[in-house]
Design a protein around this motif. Structure first.
Motif, PDB file in Angstrom:
ATOM      1  N   THR A  80       7.144   1.554   5.501  1.00  0.00           N
ATOM      2  CA  THR A  80       6.818   2.808   4.929  1.00  0.00           C
ATOM      3  C   THR A  80       7.810   3.467   4.174  1.00  0.00           C
ATOM      4  OG1 THR A  80       7.500   4.175   6.820  1.00  0.00           O
ATOM      5  CG2 THR A  80       5.234   3.569   6.745  1.00  0.00           C
ATOM      6  N   ALA A  81       9.134   2.721   4.017  1.00  0.00           N
ATOM      7  CA  ALA A  81      10.275   3.150   3.101  1.00  0.00           C
ATOM      8  C   ALA A  81       9.590   3.141   1.702  1.00  0.00           C
ATOM      9  CB  ALA A  81      11.376   2.029   3.174  1.00  0.00           C
ATOM     10  N   ALA A  82       8.595   2.069   1.257  1.00  0.00           N
ATOM     11  CA  ALA A  82       8.309   2.223  -0.084  1.00  0.00           C
ATOM     12  C   ALA A  82       7.494   3.531  -0.384  1.00  0.00           C
ATOM     13  CB  ALA A  82       7.220   1.210  -0.319  1.00  0.00           C
ATOM     14  N   LEU A  83       6.921   4.345   0.786  1.00  0.00           N
ATOM     15  CA  LEU A  83       6.036   5.429   0.391  1.00  0.00           C
ATOM     16  C   LEU A  83       7.394   6.511   0.138  1.00  0.00           C
ATOM     17  CD1 LEU A  83       3.790   7.592   0.705  1.00  0.00           C
ATOM     18  CD2 LEU A  83       4.229   7.602   3.136  1.00  0.00           C
ATOM     19  N   ASP A  84       8.216   6.651   0.790  1.00  0.00           N
ATOM     20  CA  ASP A  84       9.352   7.503   0.580  1.00  0.00           C
ATOM     21  C   ASP A  84      10.024   7.253  -0.686  1.00  0.00           C
ATOM     22  OD1 ASP A  84       9.643   9.443   2.920  1.00  0.00           O
ATOM     23  OD2 ASP A  84       9.567   7.260   3.831  1.00  0.00           O
ATOM     24  N   MET A  85      10.416   6.060  -0.986  1.00  0.00           N
ATOM     25  CA  MET A  85      10.845   5.705  -2.334  1.00  0.00           C
ATOM     26  C   MET A  85       9.905   6.335  -3.591  1.00  0.00           C
ATOM     27  SD  MET A  85      11.955   2.184  -3.897  1.00  0.00           S
ATOM     28  CE  MET A  85      10.435   1.495  -3.980  1.00  0.00           C
ATOM     29  N   MET A  86       8.661   6.202  -3.533  1.00  0.00           N
ATOM     30  CA  MET A  86       7.802   6.539  -4.559  1.00  0.00           C
ATOM     31  C   MET A  86       7.663   8.026  -4.623  1.00  0.00           C
ATOM     32  SD  MET A  86       7.235   3.739  -6.126  1.00  0.00           S
ATOM     33  CE  MET A  86       6.012   4.503  -7.289  1.00  0.00           C
ATOM     34  N   LEU A  87       7.768   8.858  -3.517  1.00  0.00           N
ATOM     35  CA  LEU A  87       7.507  10.131  -3.533  1.00  0.00           C
ATOM     36  C   LEU A  87       9.035  10.790  -4.316  1.00  0.00           C
ATOM     37  CD1 LEU A  87       6.402  10.709   0.238  1.00  0.00           C
ATOM     38  CD2 LEU A  87       5.142  11.226  -1.847  1.00  0.00           C
ATOM     39  N   ASN A  88       9.924   9.881  -3.844  1.00  0.00           N
ATOM     40  CA  ASN A  88      11.366  10.300  -4.549  1.00  0.00           C
ATOM     41  C   ASN A  88      11.257  10.011  -6.074  1.00  0.00           C
ATOM     42  OD1 ASN A  88      14.082  11.156  -2.949  1.00  0.00           O
ATOM     43  ND2 ASN A  88      12.537   9.896  -1.607  1.00  0.00           N
ATOM     44  N   VAL A  89      10.674   8.928  -6.530  1.00  0.00           N
ATOM     45  CA  VAL A  89      10.235   8.712  -7.763  1.00  0.00           C
ATOM     46  C   VAL A  89       9.546   9.683  -8.730  1.00  0.00           C
ATOM     47  CG1 VAL A  89       9.399   7.144  -9.691  1.00  0.00           C
ATOM     48  CG2 VAL A  89      10.766   6.411  -7.780  1.00  0.00           C
ATOM     49  N   THR A 133       0.745  -1.172  -0.018  1.00  0.00           N
ATOM     50  CA  THR A 133       0.050   0.001   0.254  1.00  0.00           C
ATOM     51  C   THR A 133       0.991   1.465   0.125  1.00  0.00           C
ATOM     52  OG1 THR A 133      -0.133  -0.146   2.354  1.00  0.00           O
ATOM     53  CG2 THR A 133      -1.942  -1.335   1.301  1.00  0.00           C
ATOM     54  N   SER A 134       1.972   1.298   0.641  1.00  0.00           N
ATOM     55  CA  SER A 134       2.965   2.533   0.453  1.00  0.00           C
ATOM     56  C   SER A 134       3.283   2.821  -0.674  1.00  0.00           C
ATOM     57  CB  SER A 134       4.062   2.070   1.375  1.00  0.00           C
ATOM     58  OG  SER A 134       3.578   2.179   3.038  1.00  0.00           O
ATOM     59  N   ALA A 135       3.424   1.605  -1.640  1.00  0.00           N
ATOM     60  CA  ALA A 135       4.067   1.746  -2.759  1.00  0.00           C
ATOM     61  C   ALA A 135       2.805   2.135  -3.755  1.00  0.00           C
ATOM     62  CB  ALA A 135       4.667   0.615  -3.710  1.00  0.00           C
ATOM     63  N   VAL A 136       1.481   1.748  -3.886  1.00  0.00           N
ATOM     64  CA  VAL A 136       0.632   1.941  -4.641  1.00  0.00           C
ATOM     65  C   VAL A 136       0.042   3.182  -4.373  1.00  0.00           C
ATOM     66  CG1 VAL A 136      -1.891   0.998  -5.088  1.00  0.00           C
ATOM     67  CG2 VAL A 136       0.045  -0.499  -5.146  1.00  0.00           C
ATOM     68  N   GLU A 137      -0.216   3.753  -3.109  1.00  0.00           N
ATOM     69  CA  GLU A 137      -1.163   4.668  -2.629  1.00  0.00           C
ATOM     70  C   GLU A 137      -0.534   6.248  -3.207  1.00  0.00           C
ATOM     71  OE1 GLU A 137      -4.197   5.308  -0.673  1.00  0.00           O
ATOM     72  OE2 GLU A 137      -4.361   3.444  -2.286  1.00  0.00           O
ATOM     73  N   PRO A 138       0.822   6.265  -3.155  1.00  0.00           N
ATOM     74  CA  PRO A 138       1.417   7.572  -3.891  1.00  0.00           C
ATOM     75  C   PRO A 138       1.099   7.537  -5.400  1.00  0.00           C
ATOM     76  CG  PRO A 138       2.881   6.497  -2.413  1.00  0.00           C
ATOM     77  CD  PRO A 138       1.889   5.625  -2.476  1.00  0.00           C
ATOM     78  N   MET A 139       1.178   6.321  -6.183  1.00  0.00           N
ATOM     79  CA  MET A 139       0.708   6.587  -7.437  1.00  0.00           C
ATOM     80  C   MET A 139      -0.724   6.928  -7.535  1.00  0.00           C
ATOM     81  SD  MET A 139       2.789   3.304  -9.362  1.00  0.00           S
ATOM     82  CE  MET A 139       2.065   1.928  -7.987  1.00  0.00           C
ATOM     83  N   ARG A 140      -1.438   6.390  -6.908  1.00  0.00           N
ATOM     84  CA  ARG A 140      -2.902   6.840  -7.060  1.00  0.00           C
ATOM     85  C   ARG A 140      -3.375   8.253  -6.502  1.00  0.00           C
ATOM     86  NH1 ARG A 140      -7.150   7.577  -3.495  1.00  0.00           N
ATOM     87  NH2 ARG A 140      -5.694   7.325  -1.880  1.00  0.00           N
TER      88      ARG A 140
END
Length: 332
Positions: free
Chosen positions: A168-177, A27-34
């Motif tokens: 939640t590291a996935a959230l920060d990674m996706m925000l950087n992307v 969810t930490s990876a998908v939600e930033p994209m959404r």
């Protein structure tokens, strides 16, 4: 996925779920994209959930997720993420390995969430790349893949590979992307909606600081504990620890009793036993090899200490039939 904004929108991502995957990482990876789609008013990102056998797969919390595409349907996607969790050491799929290597040959960006790093490593997709993994899994990963460069960073983006430490590291990674592809302003808006007060970069620490973890701020005590954590395979003596911290052994004992209500020896032992449990659960190392890697001189002494602390022997931890300590030492 990892450079500037893609020439074609949306950017398509296949997310491969393995049994007992980490739902917070997903969810930490998908939600930033959404949210990037919603805030931009454009479909910047599109994603599909994939399982190897096209059947629903449970997350580590027990909630099942059903696939929304097959491996073949996702073969034209530009990005692949493998999301795994606590059972990754019991998971292997030749089909998935072949598919991932095929996607690599087609030029896809390939990455991992949480212990998905193991899947990429087994498929040979992290050779000559820098990667990361959750701190709990680091020791086991290093034992299995000593040739791969692995860091303790929050996430790693190395050319067309990306890995994150989980949670939640996935959230920060996706925000950087998102920052790389569509600008800092959009990434900040996404973070703000999620009440994420700061976008961490890859140099941020995975773990809480020692003072936060222990509730202690005495600098010399913290220095000793840091030394212990750095020297688990070849434990330092009490005298050596005290000398490094500029303390007498009596002062060292008093500090541990005052702030942690235990002796230095007890704290050191618990650190080594906790590491040994991770190695038992995450690797195929023999019991004697685990014992030596955690500073024990024999399997029998290790087994006794382990049983006293965890209430079960190392063999039972792995679900193996119990043996006498002597037999365990001889057969490990």
């Amino acid at each position: 996925m990892l450079g500037n904004a893609p020439r074609e929108l949306p950017l398509t991502t296949a997310i491969v779920l393995t049994p007992s995957f980490s739902m917070i990482a997903l969810t930490s990876a998908v939600e930033p994209m959404r949210m990037a789609n919603r805030l931009s008013g454009k479909t910047l990102y599109d994603w599909r959930l994939i399982t190897v056998d096209n059947e629903p797969v449970p997350a580590s919390c027990g909630i099942e997720f059903r696939p929304t595409a097959t491996l073949e349907e996702a073969s034209g996607f530009s990005t692949v993420m493998v999301c795994a969790g606590i059972e990754i050491y019991n998971f292997y799929s030749k089909t998935l390995d072949s598919w991932l290597r095929r996607m690599d040959r087609r030029g896809a960006d390939i990455g991992a969430l949480c212990t998905g790093t193991h899947v990429l490593a087994r498929a040979g997709l992290l050779n000559d790349y820098r990667c990361t993994i959750h701190w709990e899994n680091l020791a086991g990963f290093l034992e299995e893949f000593p040739e791969i460069e692995v860091s303790t960073e929050l996430f790693e983006i190395d050319r067309n590979r990306f890995t994150c430490s989980g949670g939640t590291a996935a959230l920060d990674m996706m925000l950087n992307v998102i920052t790389r592809q569509h600008g800092y302003e959009l990434a900040v808006q996404v973070a703000d909606v999620f009440t994420h007060e700061r976008i961490r970069d890859h140099h941020d620490h995975q773990r809480m600081s020692l003072p936060a973890r222990l509730g202690v701020r005495h600098p010399k005590l913290l220095a000793v504990i840091a030394l212990m954590e750095e020297n688990l395979e070849e434990p330092l003596s009490r005298t050596g620890l005290a000398r490094e911290a500029g303390l007498s052994t009596r002062q060292l004992e008093r500090l541990f009793r005052k702030y942690l209500n235990r002796s230095p020896a007890r704290h050191y032992l618990e650190l080594r036993l906790n590491k040994s449990r991770l190695l038992l659960l995450q690797t195929n190392m023999s019991v004697i090899d685990v014992a030596l890697a955690c500073g024990f001189v024999s399997a029998s002494h290790f087994s006794k200490c382990y049983r006293d602390f965890f209430g079960r022997t190392p063999r039972k931890e792995r679900g193996l039939p119990p043996l006498a300590d002597l037999d365990e030492h001889q057969t490990s």
